[in-house]
Design a protein around this motif. Structure first.
Motif, PDB file in Angstrom:
ATOM      1  N   UNK A 123       0.846  -1.200   0.000  1.00 12.40           N
ATOM      2  CA  UNK A 123       0.000   0.000   0.000  1.00 12.40           C
ATOM      3  C   UNK A 123       0.874   1.239   0.000  1.00 12.40           C
ATOM      4  N   UNK A 124       0.290   2.327  -0.476  1.00 11.97           N
ATOM      5  CA  UNK A 124       1.097   3.533  -0.526  1.00 11.97           C
ATOM      6  C   UNK A 124       1.118   4.193   0.850  1.00 11.97           C
ATOM      7  N   UNK A 125       2.221   4.873   1.193  1.00  7.28           N
ATOM      8  CA  UNK A 125       2.313   5.531   2.500  1.00  7.28           C
ATOM      9  C   UNK A 125       1.319   6.674   2.597  1.00  7.28           C
ATOM     10  N   UNK A 126       0.874   6.941   3.821  1.00  2.21           N
ATOM     11  CA  UNK A 126      -0.071   8.026   4.034  1.00  2.21           C
ATOM     12  C   UNK A 126       0.702   9.311   4.355  1.00  2.21           C
ATOM     13  N   UNK A 127       0.142  10.423   3.947  1.00  3.76           N
ATOM     14  CA  UNK A 127       0.783  11.724   4.144  1.00  3.76           C
ATOM     15  C   UNK A 127       0.298  12.291   5.469  1.00  3.76           C
ATOM     16  N   UNK A 329       1.194   7.368  -5.963  1.00  3.56           N
ATOM     17  CA  UNK A 329       2.358   8.207  -5.713  1.00  3.56           C
ATOM     18  C   UNK A 329       2.130   9.241  -4.620  1.00  3.56           C
ATOM     19  N   UNK A 330       3.138   9.466  -3.804  1.00  5.87           N
ATOM     20  CA  UNK A 330       3.054  10.492  -2.763  1.00  5.87           C
ATOM     21  C   UNK A 330       3.038  11.877  -3.399  1.00  5.87           C
ATOM     22  N   UNK A 331       3.925  12.099  -4.343  1.00  6.38           N
ATOM     23  CA  UNK A 331       4.017  13.422  -4.990  1.00  6.38           C
ATOM     24  C   UNK A 331       2.726  13.715  -5.742  1.00  6.38           C
ATOM     25  N   UNK A 332       2.251  12.763  -6.493  1.00  7.89           N
ATOM     26  CA  UNK A 332       1.034  12.997  -7.275  1.00  7.89           C
ATOM     27  C   UNK A 332      -0.160  13.242  -6.351  1.00  7.89           C
ATOM     28  N   UNK A 333      -0.220  12.539  -5.200  1.00  4.51           N
ATOM     29  CA  UNK A 333      -1.323  12.789  -4.268  1.00  4.51           C
ATOM     30  C   UNK A 333      -1.181  14.150  -3.603  1.00  4.51           C
ATOM     31  N   UNK A 334       0.061  14.537  -3.307  1.00  4.37           N
ATOM     32  CA  UNK A 334       0.258  15.853  -2.712  1.00  4.37           C
ATOM     33  C   UNK A 334      -0.195  16.955  -3.663  1.00  4.37           C
TER      34      UNK A 334
END
Lengths: 366, 436
Positions: A123-127, A329-334
């Motif tokens: 799973x992707x990391x949560x921000x 992606x973290x960057x794309x979600x940000x």
């Protein structure tokens, strides 16, 4: 010129773009090529600024882990590229704001931080947190710093891009033409992280040098005392800089394209190693928003687009991998989702002012 | 009304427009100003070129009321609160501080040049090459690409060939008269296209209007070296050029006694070139500014006289048995139709090929009695030279051939002597070529 900023040039430009809006449109682009073993190279492309072109001659080697060197320099991760873009954009607006108020700066630093909460494998990391601390050298009235911070909150394009929701248009180039990637982010469901969750923190220290030149210092890496990672940010000379390094928007796009290129490289079959994939990220600034010329014009980076070019294969498979990668992606979600950016200011009272009751300025994203 | 010391462009007391909210970044409320100029620099907006050439930019000293401009032979000016504010605001081009930054004598002749080219701003240099080098470096970035031609002044070609790549820029050399070839050379990192409006030495006319459209299509900057035509016969800015360059050593000064260069264009581009001049040096000294300003007062009548003589000389040479071909726009054989669409006069430059190749051409030069054998052009005296061993010596034989420089080519700058004396000198020198 004060602090290396020409107020006359800025003023003249403001008047020009008020009369000729086309001259305010600045289009940035980067392309990321995986090079294997969790690394990629991001090439910065020619800027189209109104009626002129600004060629760029920068290549940013990046890696998933930040380990590895090219020509003696540690490779930044996509997260660090994003923090470099976020922090440098804020720094430049701080410098501009304080220059407008006649302040001769000694030193100014921004420390952007990203905290991620790891989740189950796969799973992707949560921000958990995105924001930055500001350190100003010198004794200034609290009002001045608060005013400058308000300018950054309102007029820093990368701050606005992260704070606000954005549509990222994604395409895969197939033999029959571009195929749209149906990316879906749940814009109204922020990542929920309990306070007790252990997080991974990514941070950089950005130090203003002069004008629009910024030094970016990463955490020491490698064995023993380690060597800090070092990068630079600057604007092209047409945008008040001296062409030393990619600018804040290019760092932001490098994060977006690089993250996707690296993730796709991981997901594509081993025998292909993703080396045939390239990812272009583009975006547009309307400087009328950034410079406060037209308050109807957004300040943030607009028209964000990702173009994936892959090896000759079925576009459906490549589209699926691209969608998976972008949504995770973290960057794309940000960038795609709205966030509260937290900006901490170490308030110092001048001799005739009372200190603020708290030294933390909560900057709400909208 | 007491004039201000300099034109800061600020609108005193209020934002220029009441129907818009001021930008938070617009601390100075300043529009770009044409110039720089001081309140006592004469201006005659709307006057014709011959009038502008005489009067525009003349500094009218209010105390003495002298008709001519004084010479500000000084390197430095006193500082005061206004100049400190200008330095802090980044307004240094419009304020007399230090002559490398600007001097009222420079501003006088710059105003004259700008008016004739219909430009917002102009900038003078110590030579044409200083102007070219500063402009090409200022208007390009690390990684930038320039499209130009082999049909260039040799000094320009050398700079682009030998130095440009050392500054991490690249160059493509194409035929400037072939708009298709120019367009084909455009790359993602192309930034600027640079051509001479009338080429040296074959007097080819590049289609400045088509180049202007191409520049607009691809968001490129168009820079035109207009030396051979002068602003009297072509104003490239009116056809989409962004910057015009002159070697002022030629027609603008017109007396072969001054080395100078200039750049003209929109204020935003010339300001960037000015920023490069500050670093490279190469500014024009005040006394030289005065000489240039004085020479330009007669530009209109000199160009007319050059054109009349050159047209007649071209016609004479065309009929001479020792001449293979003549390159001049008035002739029916002239191969560049864009000239007649764009230019209002022929100018004084022509070239011709003598029968017998370079050896015969050298022999021809040695027999001239009135026409001087020298490089340069545009002066009151007629000058002749052979491009193969002077201006275009840096090109290989095949490169010269590719642009049309064939053995026996003579370049002639037709001066202001009596036409009959010029024709007589040419006739006797051509006649002596067969004498051994």
């Amino acid at each position: 010129m004060l602090n290396g900023m020409s107020l006359a040039a800025i003023s003249e430009f403001v008047h020009e773009i008020r009369r000729v809006p086309h001259e305010a449109q600045v289009i940035f682009g980067v392309t990321a090529h995986p090079t294997g073993h969790g690394s990629a190279v991001v090439s910065v492309e020619t800027i189209h600024a109104g009626s002129i072109r600004i060629p760029r001659r920068f290549r940013l080697p990046i890696s998933n882990t930040g380990v590895g060197k090219v020509e003696g320099q540690w490779l930044p991760t996509p997260h660090e590229c994003l923090l470099a873009g976020l922090g440098s954009c804020a720094l430049i607006v701080y410098v501009q704001a304080l220059t407008l108020r006649g302040v001769a700066l000694d030193g100014l630093e921004v420390v952007p931080r990203l905290e991620l909460a790891p989740t189950a494998a796969g799973s992707h990391p949560k921000i958990r947190h995105i924001g930055y601390d500001v350190h100003v050298q010198g004794d200034f009235p609290n009002e001045l710093i608060s005013w400058a911070t308000e300018r950054v909150r309102t007029f820093s394009p990368n701050h606005r891009t992260i704070a606000e929701q954005n549509r990222i248009a994604a395409f895969v180039n197939s033999d029959t033409g571009p195929v749209s990637v149906p990316v879906s982010f749940d814009a109204h469901a922020p990542d929920r992280v309990t306070p007790a969750t252990v997080t991974a923190t990514h941070s950089l220290r950005l130090r203003w040098r002069f004008g629009t030149q910024i030094e970016v210092w990463g955490e020491p890496r490698g064995e023993g005392p380690g060597v800090p990672a070092f990068y630079e940010v600057d604007q092209p000379k047409q945008l008040l800089g001296i062409d030393r390094a990619p600018n804040p928007q290019e760092w932001l796009l490098a994060a977006l394209a690089g993250e996707l290129a690296l993730r796709m490289s991981d997901l594509l079959p081993v025998e292909e190693n993703g080396l045939g994939v390239s990812v272009q990220a583009t975006g547009r600034l309307d400087l009328r928003g950034t410079l406060g010329v037209d308050h109807q014009v957004p300040t943030k980076v607009q028209d964000l687009q990702l173009q994936v070019k892959g090896p000759s294969r079925e576009s459906a498979a490549l589209t699926h991998i691209a969608r998976q990668s972008i949504e995770a992606g973290v960057v794309s979600r940000l960038i795609a989702k709205e966030h509260n950016l937290v900006c901490d200011l170490p308030m110092r009272a001048s001799h005739n002012e009372k200190p603020l009751s708290a030294n933390r300025l909560e900057v709400v994203g909208h | 009304m007491v004039p201000t010391k300099f034109n800061s462009g600020r609108v005193a007391g209020s934002y220029p427009r009441t129907d818009v909210e001021p930008s938070w970044m617009d601390a100075l409320a300043r529009e770009r100003q044409a110039g720089p100029r001081l309140p006592y620099h004469m201006r005659h907006d709307g006057a014709r070129d011959a009038t502008l050439a005489v009067h525009e930019g003349t500094y009218c000293d209010p105390v003495t009321r002298a008709v001519g401009s004084p010479i500000y032979q000084t390197t430095v000016f006193e500082l005061d609160r206004d100049t400190y504010a200008a330095l802090s605001d980044g307004l240094t081009r419009d304020v007399p501080i230090y002559t490398r930054y600007g001097n009222p004598s420079q501003w006088s002749v710059q105003a004259k040049i700008a008016s004739l080219e219909r430009a917002e701003s102009a900038l003078v240099f110590s030579s044409g090459m200083a102007a070219i080098a500063a402009t090409l470096v200022a208007l390009t970035n690390n990684g930038g690409h320039v499209i130009t031609s082999y049909d260039l002044y040799g000094g320009t070609y050398n700079f682009l060939r030998e130095d440009f790549h050392q500054m991490s820029r690249t160059v493509s050399f194409v035929d400037g008269t072939d708009i298709g070839a120019v367009e084909q050379a455009v790359r993602p990192n192309t930034q600027l296209i640079f051509f001479e409006s009338l080429t040296n030495p074959l007097i080819k006319c590049v289609p400045v209007d088509d180049l202007g459209r191409l520049a607009q299509k691809y968001s490129l900057l168009l820079v035109i070296d207009n030396t051979l035509l002068s602003p009297m016969y072509l104003k490239p800015l009116e056809y989409g050029a962004h910057v015009v360059i002159h070697s002022c050593s030629k027609y603008l000064s017109g007396h072969s006694d001054l080395t100078a260069g200039c750049v003209a264009g929109a204020r935003k581009y010339v300001d960037r070139v000015w920023g490069q001049l500050l670093k490279f040096g190469g500014q024009l000294e005040p006394t030289s500014c005065y000489l240039l300003e004085r020479s330009m007062k007669t530009l209109a009548i000199r160009m007319a006289a050059h054109t009349a003589n050159a047209t007649a000389v071209a016609a004479f040479l065309r009929e001479h048995p020792a001449i293979v071909t003549v390159h001049f726009p008035s002739l029916s054989t002239y191969a560049y139709p864009s000239f007649h669409k764009l230019c209002s006069g022929f100018g004084g430059m022509l070239s011709f090929e003598v029968a017998g190749g370079d050896a015969a051409a050298l022999q021809f030069l040695t027999q001239l009695r009135l026409i001087r054998v020298a490089t340069s052009l545009g002066g009151v005296e007629s000058l002749a030279s052979l491009p193969y061993n002077t201006s275009h010596i840096a090109l290989s034989t095949s490169q010269r051939t590719s642009i049309g420089i064939r053995p026996g080519l003579v370049r002639l700058s037709v001066g202001l002597e009596h036409l009959e004396d010029l024709v007589q000198d040419l006739d006797q020198a051509l006649g002596s070529m067969s004498v051994r």
